[in-house]
Each structure stands twice: as C-alpha cells, then as structure tokens.
Design an enzyme around this catalytic site. Structure first.
Site, short mmCIF file in Angstrom:
data_model
loop_
_atom_site.label_atom_id
_atom_site.label_comp_id
_atom_site.label_asym_id
_atom_site.label_seq_id
_atom_site.Cartn_x
_atom_site.Cartn_y
_atom_site.Cartn_z
N GLY A 510 0.93 -1.27 -0.02
CA GLY A 510 -0.03 0.11 -0.15
C GLY A 510 0.97 1.21 0.02
O GLY A 510 1.91 1.41 0.31
N ILE A 511 0.33 2.19 -0.42
CA ILE A 511 0.90 3.69 -0.49
C ILE A 511 0.26 4.44 0.61
O ILE A 511 -0.98 4.61 0.67
CB ILE A 511 0.94 4.49 -1.79
CG1 ILE A 511 1.53 3.49 -2.83
CG2 ILE A 511 1.42 5.88 -1.67
CD1 ILE A 511 1.43 4.07 -4.23
N HIS A 512 1.16 4.84 1.51
CA HIS A 512 0.71 5.36 2.68
C HIS A 512 0.72 6.67 3.12
O HIS A 512 2.03 7.07 2.94
CB HIS A 512 1.04 4.53 4.17
CG HIS A 512 0.48 4.64 5.38
ND1 HIS A 512 -1.04 4.35 5.61
CD2 HIS A 512 0.60 5.22 6.64
CE1 HIS A 512 -1.36 4.75 6.91
NE2 HIS A 512 -0.11 5.62 7.32
N PRO A 513 -0.05 7.55 3.50
CA PRO A 513 -1.33 7.50 3.89
C PRO A 513 -2.20 7.75 2.60
O PRO A 513 -2.11 8.84 2.14
CB PRO A 513 -1.48 8.41 5.12
CG PRO A 513 -0.72 9.35 4.75
CD PRO A 513 0.59 9.10 4.07
N GLU A 517 -5.05 2.59 -0.34
CA GLU A 517 -4.37 1.35 0.15
C GLU A 517 -5.47 0.65 0.87
O GLU A 517 -4.94 -0.75 1.15
CB GLU A 517 -3.29 2.03 1.22
CG GLU A 517 -3.92 2.70 2.57
CD GLU A 517 -2.76 3.26 3.52
OE1 GLU A 517 -1.90 2.25 3.72
OE2 GLU A 517 -2.98 4.49 3.85
#
Ligand code: FAD
Length: 537
Positions: A510-513, A517
């Site tokens: 996931g690409i956070h935030p 995601e």
C-alpha cells in the site's frame, strides 16, 4: 393464506402477484363472511396489523401489500414459498442430457431432493437410446468415434508411403465399428445411471408434461401415468432432427438419430443439408470408403466464417465427396427394400425449374434441429416460447417467463448449442438456485486521514470488492465510497483489465497514507458477518 376484502385494491394486487407466480392461495374475503370483523380483530392481536391484505406464507407472517411486494423484490417471498414441504421434490428436471444431468448432480450435492425425467421418443425409423441425451448417444461421442474410424483408414493409406508393405485387401466393416461404439455408449449410459443413484437423484425413464402449476404428468413407455410436484423445475429437453415434410421423408430417410446405431452399412449415401452435422457425417462416411453426395440448398455452414466454410467444402470435394449445390429434394421413393434398400430422390433447383433424379441406398437428412418444447404442456403453466423457433427465452439467470421454471441447454434462446455450454449452464444454475455462492465479497469501512483532524465522521467511507471463487478469486467488482473515488477506481480498473485477483491485491504494498491502500488489506468477508467499523486511522 391471504386475509382480504373483496373490494380492496391492495388485496387485489397481492392476489394477482401470487397468481402470476403460479401459487395457489387460500383467500378469506373478510367482508363476505359473517365473523369477518372478529377474524380481523384476532389477526390484529396476533400480527399487530389491523388492515388487509394480511398475508401468511407457509405459516410465516409476511405482512400487508407493501411488505409482500418488498419480500417479492428481495427474493424472500420466493424462498418462503419454496419451503413448502407439500411438494414431492425440491427440483424436477425434464431431460437427462448434458444440461439436465449436470444440473441434477449439482443440486443433489447441495442437499436438494431432485428427480430427473428422461425419455427418448423413438425416431420415425424406430431408433431410441439410453440416458445421457444427444451428445453421448447420437451426437459428439459416436460422431467423433466414427470420425476416428475414418482417420484410421486414412492412416493405413499413408502408411505405405512410410514403408509399410502388406498385400491383404483392406476393407472396412460397418457392423464391427457400430457394435464397438454402441458398447462404449452403453457403458456411458450405465455410468450416468450409477452416478445419479450415488447422489440419490431419482431417475425416471418417462416423458414429462406439465398439467398445472408445480405439477407434472409422467408417462412411461407402457403408457402408465404418474403425477409429481416440485417447488422448481428445469427444462433441458434438447432438440431432435427436423424432417423435410415431403413425400417419403419420414418413411425412408434416416437422420443422425439413426445413423450411429444403423445395423447395416448405409452404402451409397445422399446427405441432405450443409450444417456441421451434415458435413461431419458426409466426411466420415466418405472416409470409410462410401460413395457420398451432399445436397446443399444455399451455403455451407451458415453462421460460420464463409471463407473457412468454402475451404472445408473444396477439401471434401478433393477427397471424393460430391456436392449438389442449390438443390432441394421434393420426393423420396422406395425402389427396393433391403438393408440397405434403394431409394430414388427427385430434387429441384432453388434457382430455376431444373429437376434432377438420383438413386441412393441411404438418404441422411441433416437440415436442422427442432426444440423439444411444443408437446410438454408449457402453455398450461404459462411458460412462453418463441413460436417460430420453439426456443425458450430466458433471462440472465436462466429463468423463463414463469419464475419457478428454468431452462438450460439447446432449447434456451440465444445460447450456443454445444455440450460444454449446456453442462456449465446446468451446474451454475443449480449453484445459483441452491445457495452455493460463486462470489466472495470483501469489505470494510474506513476513515480517510484528512477527515480525522477535521473531525469529520468515521465509518462513513466504504470499500468493497467482489471476487469470483471459481476463477482464482479474480476481482470482478470494485466499489469505493470516499474522497478521490474516481482517481482510485481508474487505477484499479486497469489492474482489473489485467486479471487482478484477491491474492495480487494482498501482495501489493500500500502507499501510505492514501485512501486506495485500503484495498491491499481487505480481510473481512461479508458472509462472515464480522464487524467492519473502524476505531481509528
Ligand atoms: P440433450 O442432450 O439433447 O438432452 C435432452 C434430453 O431430454 C434427451 O434425452 C431427450 O430425449 C429428453 N427429453 C426431451 N423431451 C422430454 C420430455 N418431455 N420428458 C422427458 N425427457 C425428455 N456439441 C459439442 O459440444 N461438440 C460436438 O462435437 C457436438 N457434436 C454433435 C454432433 C451431432 C450429430 C449432434 C446432433 C449434436 C452435436 N453437438 C455437439 C451438440 C450437443 O449434442 C448438444 O448441444 C447437447 O447435447 C445439448 O444438451 P441438452 O442438455 O440441451 O439436450
């Protein structure tokens, strides 16, 4: 049970709904009985509902008009109606071919009480066969085996070029081939009976004909009649070869229904038709050394790529099959009885007045197939058919115009007439009807980071994917309610085009935030009923 008042329009709507579903109801018109007012009082105490209609299905209180229609729209009403143990079977399937058998076995695996009716009306030449339908008895299987016989002959010819030397005259024996193929088919018929028995499916070798809603008359070959009822029905009655409707056709011609068990070699054969059945039969008959002519009304293999169809025709011609193009038979006469006998065929041109005559040992008609839907009482229960083709129109879930009657296989309108299609439709229909869902839904609520500090509401944004369990949990549905929904969806749409699966989503970092995601960490399935509310970011 409907408690009604004869003048009440809402009561009338509900009565009409049940009647359209083919359900017989008990109706008590409270304005027409002496103690109507008292009954209404008691109903009000029991159900907390003062008005009519007041509807009960199998002892379950459904409610008034609006509630009954809501239950109908959600499918609940149909489920309640199905739970009527007054029926002999949960499901009766008419037709024990590719579609019917696959549906029966799957429904039985899912715990339903199932009956299969299968009956072969003998062909005009008197041919009939065992359980399994067209494919096994008079279609794909014997056709491919006879084709194999022809290929072996071809291989024998080729073998001399590869150095094989032999002096014996090689000839083909029709009776030996047919006996071997029919033995194999008998073993398949037996296998089908056994597998139905193992799954506790009742098999009845009788002809089915609807007599009233949910009730079918079953007639065996001795003419004995029995009646059975079921909550739901599947029609899978397939098709039979069409005849020309000319003098002598039913008396003297054969069709593919007769060919594969013909007790004698057909000899010089005229094949009438240009369907794949016509050309395949002509091909293997020529391949085993017979003199074969194909009479074609217009084009070869209608519906197929015409460049390919013409190439098939030329190849067959190069290999000894004769073609009579743009002719149709108008009369068949018997010149000599025998096995085979001799037939005279009179044909006329489709383009002019020219007529021709020919003498053949056998005339094989392969001019199309008609749906077996016209003699089974469908009109008595309101199942609509296409009057021209005899096919049954069905919706996306194989349902006919009568909600508790379904149709699969060759008789379904707009579906390819092929065995794997019938098998798959039958199996999927049973799964849809009896609850084994093919889809798995993962979902969660979420709280976008940018909403937290702002104090905007938690547990409002929602993410949901739908996966196809039969296809490695491939993602077939994608839903998001939240900020940037369009942007997020656009990216995942490309992934779905590439065959995105649940596993691939889980493997994605996931690409956070971000909001997107959330799709890489979906764990809760909807069917688990687990809580999806979020406590924090
Ligand atoms: P069917 O298999 O025809 O079964 C219907 C059954 O219902 C039959 O046993 C019938 O007697 C019975 N029945 C009918 N009415 C009643 C009634 N009222 N009560 C009780 N029983 C009834 N497909 C392929 O995929 N590949 C091929 O190579 C191929 N080759 C073929 C070759 C030929 C010569 C033919 C004719 C067909 C071929 N097919 C092929 C098509 C394939 O056979 C059909 O698509 C398939 O059998 C359809 O299955 P079904 O369940 O719809 O009907």
């Amino acid at each position: 049970m409907i408690f009604s008042k004869s003048y009440c329009p809402h009561s009338t709507r509900v009565k009409e709904l049940f009647s359209s579903l083919g359900v017989e109801c008990n109706v008590l018109e409270l304005d027409q009985v002496d103690d109507g007012a008292k009954v209404q009082e008691v109903l009000s105490e029991i159900t907390n509902q003062k008005t009519v209609p007041n509807v009960f299905v199998n002892k379950v209180h459904v409610g008034g008009c609006d509630q009954t229609f809501q239950a109908y729209q959600s499918g609940l009403l149909q489920k309640l109606l199905q739970e009527d143990s007054a029926y002999d079977y949960d499901l009766i399937i008419v037709g024990g071919g590719s579609g019917g058998l696959s549906c029966a076995k799957e429904a039985a695996i899912l715990g339903k009480k199932v009956m299969v009716l299968d009956f072969v009306v003998p062909s005009p030449q008197g041919t009939s066969w065992g359980l399994g339908g067209t494919c096994v008895n008079v279609g794909c299987i014997p056709k491919k085996l006879m084709h194999q016989a022809a290929l072996l002959g071809q291989a024998l010819c080729d073998s001399r070029k590869f150095g094989w030397e032999y002096n014996q005259q090689v000839k083909h024996n029709w009776e030996t081939m047919t006996k071997a193929i029919q033995n194999h088919i008998s073993s398949l018929n037996w296998g089908y009976r056994l597998s139905l028995r193992e799954k506790a499916v009742a098999y009845v070798n009788s002809y089915g004909e609807f007599v009233e809603h949910h009730k079918i008359k079953v007639t065996n070959k001795k003419g004995q009649e029995t009646y059975y009822t079921a909550a739901q029905f599947v029609i899978a009655t397939g098709e039979r070869p069409r005849y020309l409707g000319i003098q002598g056709d039913k008396e003297y011609c054969i069709t593919s229904d007769d060919l594969f068990s013909l007790p004698y070699c057909p000899g010089k054969t005229l094949v009438v038709g240009a369907s794949y059945v016509a050309l395949e039969c002509a091909g293997f008959l020529a391949g085993i050394g017979l003199d074969v002519t194909v009479m074609v009304r217009s084009i070869l293999l209608r519906g197929f790529d015409q460049e390919m169809a013409e190439k098939v025709g030329s190849y067959m011609e190069q290999h000894g099959v004769k073609f009579l193009r743009k002719f149709i038979p108008v009369m068949i006469q018997q010149l000599e009885k025998g096995s085979p006998g001799k037939l005279k065929v009179l044909a006329k041109s489709t383009e002019g007045t020219e007529t021709i005559e020919g003498v053949y040992n056998t005339v094989l008609l392969a001019i199309g197939r008609d749906s077996c839907t016209r003699k089974m009482g469908l009109e008595k229960i309101g199942v609509k058919i296409n009057e021209k083709s005899g096919k049954i129109p069905v919706n996306d879930v194989e349902q006919t115009s009568v909600p508790y009657v379904f149709a699969v296989g060759d008789i379904s309108e707009g579906k390819p007439e092929l065995t794997p299609v019938a098998i798959q439709s039958g199996k999927l229909l049973a799964r849809r009807l009896f609850g084994a869902s093919l889809e798995k839904i993962y979902h969660t609520l979420f709280w976008p980071l940018e909403w937290t500090v702002a104090g905007r509401e938690n547990n409002t944004c929602y993410a949901k994917i739908i996966c196809n369990k039969l296809d490695h949990d491939r993602v077939i549905g994608f839903h998001i309610l939240g900020p940037n929904a369009g942007e997020v969806t656009q990216g995942f749409a490309a992934a779905m085009k590439c065959g995105l699966t649940k596993q691939l989503l889980d493997d994605t970092i996931g690409i956070h935030p971000t909001c997107g995601e959330v799709f890489t960490t979906l764990e809760i399935t909807k069917s688990s009923g687990l809580d999806i509310t979020q406590k924090g970011c």
